[in-house]
Scaffold this motif. Structure first.
Motif, PDB file in Angstrom:
ATOM      1  N   PHE A  35       0.872  -1.154   0.000  1.00  0.00           N
ATOM      2  CA  PHE A  35       0.000   0.000   0.000  1.00  0.00           C
ATOM      3  C   PHE A  35       0.922   1.220   0.000  1.00  0.00           C
ATOM      4  O   PHE A  35       1.836   1.304   0.827  1.00  0.00           O
ATOM      5  N   THR A  36       0.743   2.141  -0.888  1.00  0.00           N
ATOM      6  CA  THR A  36       1.556   3.347  -0.876  1.00  0.00           C
ATOM      7  C   THR A  36       1.276   4.131   0.392  1.00  0.00           C
ATOM      8  O   THR A  36       0.268   3.914   1.075  1.00  0.00           O
ATOM      9  N   GLY A  37       2.184   5.071   0.703  1.00  0.00           N
ATOM     10  CA  GLY A  37       1.968   5.888   1.885  1.00  0.00           C
ATOM     11  C   GLY A  37       0.632   6.601   1.837  1.00  0.00           C
ATOM     12  O   GLY A  37      -0.067   6.726   2.845  1.00  0.00           O
ATOM     13  N   GLY A  38       0.250   7.076   0.643  1.00  0.00           N
ATOM     14  CA  GLY A  38      -1.029   7.747   0.511  1.00  0.00           C
ATOM     15  C   GLY A  38      -2.201   6.841   0.824  1.00  0.00           C
ATOM     16  O   GLY A  38      -3.187   7.269   1.438  1.00  0.00           O
ATOM     17  N   ASN A  39      -2.113   5.579   0.432  1.00  0.00           N
ATOM     18  CA  ASN A  39      -3.199   4.645   0.738  1.00  0.00           C
ATOM     19  C   ASN A  39      -3.197   4.257   2.206  1.00  0.00           C
ATOM     20  O   ASN A  39      -4.267   4.082   2.801  1.00  0.00           O
ATOM     21  N   HIS A  40      -2.010   4.115   2.799  1.00  0.00           N
ATOM     22  CA  HIS A  40      -1.956   3.903   4.246  1.00  0.00           C
ATOM     23  C   HIS A  40      -2.642   5.070   4.963  1.00  0.00           C
ATOM     24  O   HIS A  40      -3.381   4.860   5.935  1.00  0.00           O
ATOM     25  N   GLU A  41      -2.390   6.276   4.495  1.00  0.00           N
ATOM     26  CA  GLU A  41      -2.983   7.442   5.145  1.00  0.00           C
ATOM     27  C   GLU A  41      -4.500   7.423   5.007  1.00  0.00           C
ATOM     28  O   GLU A  41      -5.229   7.658   5.986  1.00  0.00           O
ATOM     29  N   LYS A  42      -5.002   7.147   3.823  1.00  0.00           N
ATOM     30  CA  LYS A  42      -6.447   7.116   3.617  1.00  0.00           C
ATOM     31  C   LYS A  42      -7.103   6.072   4.512  1.00  0.00           C
ATOM     32  O   LYS A  42      -8.165   6.312   5.118  1.00  0.00           O
ATOM     33  N   GLU A 171      -2.579  -3.523   8.105  1.00  0.00           N
ATOM     34  CA  GLU A 171      -3.047  -2.956   6.840  1.00  0.00           C
ATOM     35  C   GLU A 171      -2.409  -3.692   5.663  1.00  0.00           C
ATOM     36  O   GLU A 171      -3.071  -4.006   4.666  1.00  0.00           O
ATOM     37  N   ASP A 172      -1.108  -3.969   5.776  1.00  0.00           N
ATOM     38  CA  ASP A 172      -0.413  -4.673   4.703  1.00  0.00           C
ATOM     39  C   ASP A 172      -0.988  -6.067   4.458  1.00  0.00           C
ATOM     40  O   ASP A 172      -1.000  -6.541   3.325  1.00  0.00           O
ATOM     41  N   PHE A 173      -1.433  -6.723   5.507  1.00  0.00           N
ATOM     42  CA  PHE A 173      -1.983  -8.066   5.325  1.00  0.00           C
ATOM     43  C   PHE A 173      -3.086  -8.057   4.271  1.00  0.00           C
ATOM     44  O   PHE A 173      -3.136  -8.934   3.403  1.00  0.00           O
ATOM     45  N   TYR A 174      -3.969  -7.087   4.337  1.00  0.00           N
ATOM     46  CA  TYR A 174      -5.093  -7.069   3.399  1.00  0.00           C
ATOM     47  C   TYR A 174      -4.631  -6.730   1.985  1.00  0.00           C
ATOM     48  O   TYR A 174      -5.189  -7.251   1.012  1.00  0.00           O
TER      49      TYR A 174
END
Length: 323
Positions: A35-42, A171-174
């Motif tokens: 997940f990019t940093g932006g997606n982690h943030e969202k 989050e990365d798991f998904y």
């Protein structure tokens, strides 16, 4: 979602492959996908209802606790991103090079890291509030940025860092697994098109708060029994839980180009897979935060200390704004 390592060499023996979840490791950095940093943030912002500066300290795509595992050398440590738990049953690949037990060991190593982080966050939270339940201003302010470098800081920074590093892996798991996926119906199932589990609820084996109160042998046994036969995360040529760095992922279900849903443009993001992974990741972080607040209140009941700790974490000026 991403990868990264840290600063102390940690190479557990294969028989003890579940002990290195929160270790710091010196490894050569390299490119990776998650997940990019932006997606982690969202995802993190969708999960938490905190005041703005506190939420940014946790969620910011470049300087938040949730992306600390993607900074520097942490990026190349697969157990911080739930990588390398790849497996295909014999009906899909009769000679697949990784057994179900080996894949499960990698996933449990990832979960172990989140369990260790929650335990540490509960301990660090003790520094937010004095014995009488008053929030300590110097330990709970965000007047300067947190460093996220594993070194002692203000108590609020320490707690957020522990939570952020532990939640990053969840989050990365998904993103990195086939938990909520649908496979490409137009292609045969196999290493380039692994089956999707199409699950619509958060993973029961990510019950981090429950596991944090159990002996490691007990919770790993319980969690292993909840892991489906066809669950897989992608092989990534980084360090796994044994300290071994795969040369490549030949003949295995790969992270890059096969299973990851790190962006909407990723190959596996089709069929609604990216949206489902993101939504479940947000639901799980909301669960993890709810569980953590309950743990604080239970662990620190005197003078409402646990409740004040929660307020200190979620409010931008808690010494003056928390009751």
């Amino acid at each position: 979602m991403s990868h990264t390592s840290s600063s102390h060499l940690c190479r557990p023996a294969p028989a003890a492959a579940l002990v290195c979840g929160a270790c710091l490791i010196v490894l050569a950095p390299g490119p990776a996908g998650a997940f990019t940093g932006g997606n982690h943030e969202k995802i993190t912002r969708a999960a938490l209802s905190w005041q703005p500066r506190s939420l940014s300290a946790m969620a910011d795509a470049r300087q938040g606790a949730i992306v600390a595992n993607d900074q520097g050398e942490y990026f190349d440590l697969g157990i911080l991103h739930c990588d390398n738990a790849d497996h295909l049953a014999a009906r899909y690949a009769p000679a697949y090079p990784r057994t179900r037990d080996e894949a499960t060991t990698e996933l449990l190593a990832c979960i172990r890291g989140s369990v260790a982080r929650l335990r540490a966050a509960v301990r660090d939270a003790d520094g937010l509030v004095d014995a009488d339940g008053r929030i300590i201003a110097a330990q709970s302010n965000l007047d300067s940025p947190c460093a996220w470098n594993e070194r002692p800081d203000r108590a609020k920074c320490d707690v957020l860092e522990q939570l952020g590093r532990g939640w990053h892996a969840i989050e990365d798991f998904y993103s990195h697994s086939n938990w909520s996926d649908k496979a490409d119906a137009a292609a045969p199932l196999g290493t380039t098109n692994p089956p999707g589990l199409d699950r619509t609820t958060v993973a029961p084996f990510l019950d981090v708060r429950r596991y944090s109160s159990m002996d490691d042998a007990d919770w790993t046994r319980e969690a292993a029994e909840l892991i489906p036969e066809d669950l897989a995360t992608g092989c990534y040529p980084d360090f796994d839980s044994t300290g071994f760095k795969p040369v490549d992922c030949a003949g295995r279900v790969k992270h890059n180009g096969t299973l990851n849903k790190d962006t909407e443009a990723s190959e596996r993001s089709r069929n609604g897979n990216f949206q489902r992974a993101s939504e479940l990741a947000a639901q799980d972080i909301a669960r993890q935060w709810k569980d953590f607040t309950a743990e604080l209140i239970e662990t620190y009941p005197d003078n409402r200390r646990g409740e004040q700790m929660v307020c200190a974490l979620t409010h931008d000026t808690p010494a003056s704004s928390c009751p």
